[in-house]
Motif scaffolding. Structure first.
Motif, PDB file in Angstrom:
ATOM      1  N   ASP A 294       0.814  -1.214   0.000  1.00  0.00           N
ATOM      2  CA  ASP A 294       0.000   0.000   0.000  1.00  0.00           C
ATOM      3  C   ASP A 294       0.848   1.265   0.000  1.00  0.00           C
ATOM      4  O   ASP A 294       0.413   2.329   0.442  1.00  0.00           O
ATOM      5  CB  ASP A 294      -0.939   0.002   1.197  1.00  0.00           C
ATOM      6  CG  ASP A 294      -0.211  -0.106   2.531  1.00  0.00           C
ATOM      7  OD1 ASP A 294       1.031  -0.283   2.525  1.00  0.00           O
ATOM      8  OD2 ASP A 294      -0.879  -0.035   3.584  1.00  0.00           O
ATOM      9  N   ALA A 295       2.088   1.159  -0.505  1.00  0.00           N
ATOM     10  CA  ALA A 295       2.965   2.321  -0.689  1.00  0.00           C
ATOM     11  C   ALA A 295       3.386   2.962   0.635  1.00  0.00           C
ATOM     12  O   ALA A 295       3.681   4.156   0.683  1.00  0.00           O
ATOM     13  CB  ALA A 295       2.308   3.358  -1.606  1.00  0.00           C
TER      14      ALA A 295
ATOM     15  N   THR B 213      -1.917   9.884 -11.683  1.00  0.00           N
ATOM     16  CA  THR B 213      -1.539  10.093 -10.284  1.00  0.00           C
ATOM     17  C   THR B 213      -2.591  10.938  -9.565  1.00  0.00           C
ATOM     18  O   THR B 213      -2.937  10.662  -8.401  1.00  0.00           O
ATOM     19  CB  THR B 213      -0.155  10.754 -10.213  1.00  0.00           C
ATOM     20  OG1 THR B 213       0.791   9.921 -10.896  1.00  0.00           O
ATOM     21  CG2 THR B 213       0.286  10.948  -8.778  1.00  0.00           C
TER      22      THR B 213
ATOM     23  N   TYR C 277      -5.346   8.648  -8.724  1.00  0.00           N
ATOM     24  CA  TYR C 277      -5.045   7.796  -7.569  1.00  0.00           C
ATOM     25  C   TYR C 277      -5.259   8.550  -6.261  1.00  0.00           C
ATOM     26  O   TYR C 277      -5.786   7.987  -5.286  1.00  0.00           O
ATOM     27  CB  TYR C 277      -3.601   7.293  -7.642  1.00  0.00           C
ATOM     28  CG  TYR C 277      -3.186   6.500  -6.427  1.00  0.00           C
ATOM     29  CD1 TYR C 277      -3.509   5.155  -6.304  1.00  0.00           C
ATOM     30  CD2 TYR C 277      -2.507   7.114  -5.377  1.00  0.00           C
ATOM     31  CE1 TYR C 277      -3.173   4.435  -5.173  1.00  0.00           C
ATOM     32  CE2 TYR C 277      -2.157   6.401  -4.239  1.00  0.00           C
ATOM     33  CZ  TYR C 277      -2.487   5.059  -4.134  1.00  0.00           C
ATOM     34  OH  TYR C 277      -2.151   4.357  -3.004  1.00  0.00           O
ATOM     35  N   HIS C 278      -4.865   9.817  -6.220  1.00  0.00           N
ATOM     36  CA  HIS C 278      -4.955  10.602  -4.988  1.00  0.00           C
ATOM     37  C   HIS C 278      -6.327  11.242  -4.799  1.00  0.00           C
ATOM     38  O   HIS C 278      -6.511  12.062  -3.888  1.00  0.00           O
ATOM     39  CB  HIS C 278      -3.852  11.660  -4.959  1.00  0.00           C
ATOM     40  CG  HIS C 278      -2.484  11.081  -4.761  1.00  0.00           C
ATOM     41  ND1 HIS C 278      -2.017  10.670  -3.541  1.00  0.00           N
ATOM     42  CD2 HIS C 278      -1.502  10.804  -5.654  1.00  0.00           C
ATOM     43  CE1 HIS C 278      -0.792  10.171  -3.666  1.00  0.00           C
ATOM     44  NE2 HIS C 278      -0.459  10.249  -4.949  1.00  0.00           N
TER      45      HIS C 278
ATOM     46  N   ASP D  46       7.192   5.968  -8.037  1.00  0.00           N
ATOM     47  CA  ASP D  46       5.828   5.485  -7.874  1.00  0.00           C
ATOM     48  C   ASP D  46       5.002   6.584  -7.221  1.00  0.00           C
ATOM     49  O   ASP D  46       5.199   6.914  -6.051  1.00  0.00           O
ATOM     50  CB  ASP D  46       5.825   4.215  -7.012  1.00  0.00           C
ATOM     51  CG  ASP D  46       4.496   3.496  -7.009  1.00  0.00           C
ATOM     52  OD1 ASP D  46       3.453   4.163  -7.163  1.00  0.00           O
ATOM     53  OD2 ASP D  46       4.489   2.256  -6.851  1.00  0.00           O
TER      54      ASP D  46
ATOM     55  N   ARG E 223       2.205   6.669  -6.035  1.00  0.00           N
ATOM     56  CA  ARG E 223       1.342   6.302  -4.911  1.00  0.00           C
ATOM     57  C   ARG E 223       1.958   6.708  -3.583  1.00  0.00           C
ATOM     58  O   ARG E 223       1.246   6.936  -2.596  1.00  0.00           O
ATOM     59  CB  ARG E 223       1.087   4.791  -4.893  1.00  0.00           C
ATOM     60  CG  ARG E 223       0.364   4.253  -6.119  1.00  0.00           C
ATOM     61  CD  ARG E 223       0.187   2.734  -6.017  1.00  0.00           C
ATOM     62  NE  ARG E 223       1.471   2.064  -5.859  1.00  0.00           N
ATOM     63  CZ  ARG E 223       1.724   1.128  -4.943  1.00  0.00           C
ATOM     64  NH1 ARG E 223       0.786   0.738  -4.096  1.00  0.00           N
ATOM     65  NH2 ARG E 223       2.920   0.558  -4.880  1.00  0.00           N
TER      66      ARG E 223
ATOM     67  N   SER F 101       9.256   7.051  -2.821  1.00  0.00           N
ATOM     68  CA  SER F 101       9.094   5.707  -3.376  1.00  0.00           C
ATOM     69  C   SER F 101      10.432   5.002  -3.550  1.00  0.00           C
ATOM     70  O   SER F 101      10.464   3.803  -3.839  1.00  0.00           O
ATOM     71  CB  SER F 101       8.354   5.765  -4.718  1.00  0.00           C
ATOM     72  OG  SER F 101       8.985   6.624  -5.643  1.00  0.00           O
TER      73      SER F 101
ATOM     74  N   TYR G 283       1.707   4.995 -12.632  1.00  0.00           N
ATOM     75  CA  TYR G 283       2.148   6.052 -11.723  1.00  0.00           C
ATOM     76  C   TYR G 283       3.671   6.230 -11.735  1.00  0.00           C
ATOM     77  O   TYR G 283       4.265   6.684 -10.759  1.00  0.00           O
ATOM     78  CB  TYR G 283       1.658   5.763 -10.300  1.00  0.00           C
ATOM     79  CG  TYR G 283       0.194   5.381 -10.226  1.00  0.00           C
ATOM     80  CD1 TYR G 283      -0.789   6.173 -10.818  1.00  0.00           C
ATOM     81  CD2 TYR G 283      -0.204   4.204  -9.582  1.00  0.00           C
ATOM     82  CE1 TYR G 283      -2.131   5.812 -10.768  1.00  0.00           C
ATOM     83  CE2 TYR G 283      -1.547   3.845  -9.514  1.00  0.00           C
ATOM     84  CZ  TYR G 283      -2.501   4.650 -10.122  1.00  0.00           C
ATOM     85  OH  TYR G 283      -3.827   4.293 -10.074  1.00  0.00           O
TER      86      TYR G 283
ATOM     87  N   GLU H 279      -1.529  -0.758 -12.090  1.00  0.00           N
ATOM     88  CA  GLU H 279      -1.882   0.360 -11.219  1.00  0.00           C
ATOM     89  C   GLU H 279      -0.831   0.506 -10.128  1.00  0.00           C
ATOM     90  O   GLU H 279      -1.092   0.343  -8.940  1.00  0.00           O
ATOM     91  CB  GLU H 279      -3.289   0.164 -10.652  1.00  0.00           C
ATOM     92  CG  GLU H 279      -4.364   0.233 -11.724  1.00  0.00           C
ATOM     93  CD  GLU H 279      -5.771   0.207 -11.167  1.00  0.00           C
ATOM     94  OE1 GLU H 279      -5.985   0.817 -10.101  1.00  0.00           O
ATOM     95  OE2 GLU H 279      -6.644  -0.416 -11.786  1.00  0.00           O
ATOM     96  N   SER H 280       0.380   0.792 -10.568  1.00  0.00           N
ATOM     97  CA  SER H 280       1.531   0.951  -9.682  1.00  0.00           C
ATOM     98  C   SER H 280       2.557   1.800 -10.415  1.00  0.00           C
ATOM     99  O   SER H 280       2.231   2.457 -11.400  1.00  0.00           O
ATOM    100  CB  SER H 280       2.098  -0.420  -9.296  1.00  0.00           C
ATOM    101  OG  SER H 280       2.385  -1.173 -10.459  1.00  0.00           O
TER     102      SER H 280
ATOM    103  N   HIS I  66       3.743  -3.620  -5.653  1.00  0.00           N
ATOM    104  CA  HIS I  66       2.295  -3.590  -5.430  1.00  0.00           C
ATOM    105  C   HIS I  66       1.780  -4.994  -5.715  1.00  0.00           C
ATOM    106  O   HIS I  66       1.901  -5.481  -6.838  1.00  0.00           O
ATOM    107  CB  HIS I  66       1.665  -2.555  -6.377  1.00  0.00           C
ATOM    108  CG  HIS I  66       0.183  -2.500  -6.337  1.00  0.00           C
ATOM    109  ND1 HIS I  66      -0.596  -2.733  -7.460  1.00  0.00           N
ATOM    110  CD2 HIS I  66      -0.688  -2.233  -5.333  1.00  0.00           C
ATOM    111  CE1 HIS I  66      -1.869  -2.595  -7.152  1.00  0.00           C
ATOM    112  NE2 HIS I  66      -1.963  -2.291  -5.870  1.00  0.00           N
TER     113      HIS I  66
END
Length: 496
Positions: free
Chosen positions: A120-121, A257, A260-261, A347, A349, A367, A442, A471-472, A479
């Motif tokens: 989960d980053a 990105t 994602y946020h 990354d 994330r 990251s 990302y 999705e990473s 991920h």
């Protein structure tokens, strides 16, 4: 070019660590014999019980007089419970940097052991870290050779060899090609299917290697190349004055990105559909606006600025102040500045917090420092305890390389490195070669849209290229869902 050094980093930004000067290298003690450590193992991979040997050690490269000039450290995994080893494919694997050892692909996806970091980053913290058996390793399908080029891992120039003899786009490719030739000879695997797999600058190396291996009448034909987080044409990553390609190439990554946020609406659309919408805008109205420059009417300028702000999650005035041109490194600082947070380069994330919040650029990449401790400690533990490697000198995970030659490579004197042409040539001259291109949505180090644009040019037949998306970020195996999908995609790629 101001940002070239940063862009060359495969999974990480190169450090400027000091290297022993050439006089000290040539005045070193006698070379001695290569150090080689062989162990036997059993495991279950892809649901199949496998017996295999691991050979971790040095291979000497020699000059025309037979004198050693470099010691290349590699780790080979060779299945021993098959009758016909010749028909088994061999995967030659390396990372990027160009100063990175192969630990990331080795311990992140392909190898029989795997380092686990938070999916989960979140930051990896401190030891003890988690090192587990990797039942998803492709060792049931292929034998694997993980290569550390000169200046990475335990590999180094020796004898009268100098580091600078190996540090450059072409120099590096020649030395790795020679290592592959020696490995095939020593292991009697000339007639085995052969694959290359690289990450980040390792994809640059793979394309250059295609030219070195297949570009003569005594060629070594390659069956397939798995490119993870690609960078082949560096003009797509240049923010030099007058360059517009990078702004176009990075925009979909910024948009993904922001998605994602939670800074853009998800209602009524998927990430894939949203990214495709931004692709079309980037190629169309946005590219046209950038090319018009001062000729762009004010009303159109405002229209484009509003779309860029909406897609990227940035404030409208910030986009206007940037003249529609947002550098990705500034984006990492700006996106969540109001919360005192920074965004990851490798990354997007990942989140970090800088010493203070008023600067243009992030202090460090969350990251990167979010996973590096686990990989360093886990790799060293594995080499010492499982593979029984007994070498005391420092292992360079990243940062042991400098002054990388290459701007003149391919005749582009003072221009941008572009090895993508070799992929197209390899396709035209080898009817069996297949290409896999894996991309993280990302990833700001090697943005996926810049990769797509590279492959849709340079004489490459994209009908014979498989593109996959996750999705990473840059190292999508950090991920867990992306790791599982990437392994499946690589396995399918080998089977085809």
């Amino acid at each position: 070019m101001k940002y070239l050094t940063g862009l060359l980093v495969a999974a990480l930004v190169m450090s400027g660590s000091a290297i022993a000067d050439d006089k000290k290298e040539t005045a070193a003690k006698p070379v001695g014999e290569p150090k080689v450590f062989e162990t036997t193992h059993k495991g279950t991979f892809g649901g199949t019980a496998v017996s295999y040997k691991a050979v971790a050690g040095e291979t000497y490269l020699k000059d025309e007089n037979g004198e050693p000039t470099a010691a290349i450290f590699s780790t080979s995994y060779i299945r021993t419970d098959v009758k016909d080893s010749v028909s088994r494919p061999v995967f030659f694997v390396f990372n990027g940097g160009p100063g990175s050892a192969s630990v990331w692909l080795h311990m992140g996806i392909y190898g029989p052991k795997r380092i686990i970091v938070p999916s989960d980053a979140k930051d990896d913290g401190a030891a003890p870290f988690t090192l587990v058996d990797n039942p998803d390793s492709i060792l049931d399908q292929v034998d694997m050779v993980f290569i550390d080029p000169v200046g990475t891992g335990w590999s180094r120039a020796i004898g009268k060899g100098k580091s600078e003899d190996f540090w450059g786009v072409k120099e590096d490719a020649k030395s790795v090609a020679e290592f592959i030739r020696i490995w095939l000879q020593k292991n009697n695997r000339w007639n085995s299917p052969k694959y290359l797999s690289g990450e980040s600058y390792g994809t640059t190396r793979a394309a250059a290697l295609l030219n070195e291996l297949q570009g003569s009448y005594t060629d070594i034909a390659i069956n397939g190349v798995a490119l993870i987080s690609s960078i082949l044409d560096f003009s797509w990553n240049s923010y030099d004055p007058g360059q517009t390609r990078a702004y176009i190439g990075y925009l979909p990554t910024m948009a993904a990105t922001a998605w994602y946020h939670g800074l853009v609406s998800h209602e009524g659309r998927t990430l894939e559909g949203y990214v495709e919408e931004v692709r079309q805008f980037a190629l169309g109205d946005y590219a046209t606006a950038l090319l018009q420059g001062n000729r762009l009417p004010k009303a159109k300028f405002n229209e484009i600025a509003e779309k860029v702000a909406a897609y990227t999650g940035l404030k409208l005035q910030y986009v206007k102040n940037a003249n529609l041109r947002v550098h990705y490194y500034k984006y990492l600082k700006e996106l969540r500045r109001d919360e005192g947070l920074t965004v990851g380069r490798l990354d997007g994330r990942y989140l970090g917090r800088d010493y203070e919040g008023t600067g243009e650029h992030i202090d460090n990449d969350p990251s990167f420092y979010g996973i590096d401790s686990a990989y360093n400690a886990g790799t060293m533990h594995y080499f010492q305890n499982d593979l029984k490697v007994d070498i005391e000198r420092r292992f360079s995970v990243i940062g042991g390389v400098r002054n990388w030659k290459g701007l003149e490579y391919g005749g582009y004197d003072g221009g941008f490195v572009n090895v993508a042409q070799h992929v197209g040539q390899a396709q035209r001259e080898n009817s069996d070669i297949k290409i896999l291109v894996a991309n993280g949505y990302y990833d700001f180090a090697t943005p996926f849209f810049a990769t797509e644009n590279t492959f849709n040019d340079n004489g490459i037949d994209t009908a014979k290229v498989t593109f996959t998306y996750y999705e990473s970020g840059h190292m999508m195996y950090a991920h867990e869902p992306s790791f599982q999908q990437l392994v499946k995609d690589v396995r399918d790629f080998i089977r085809k």
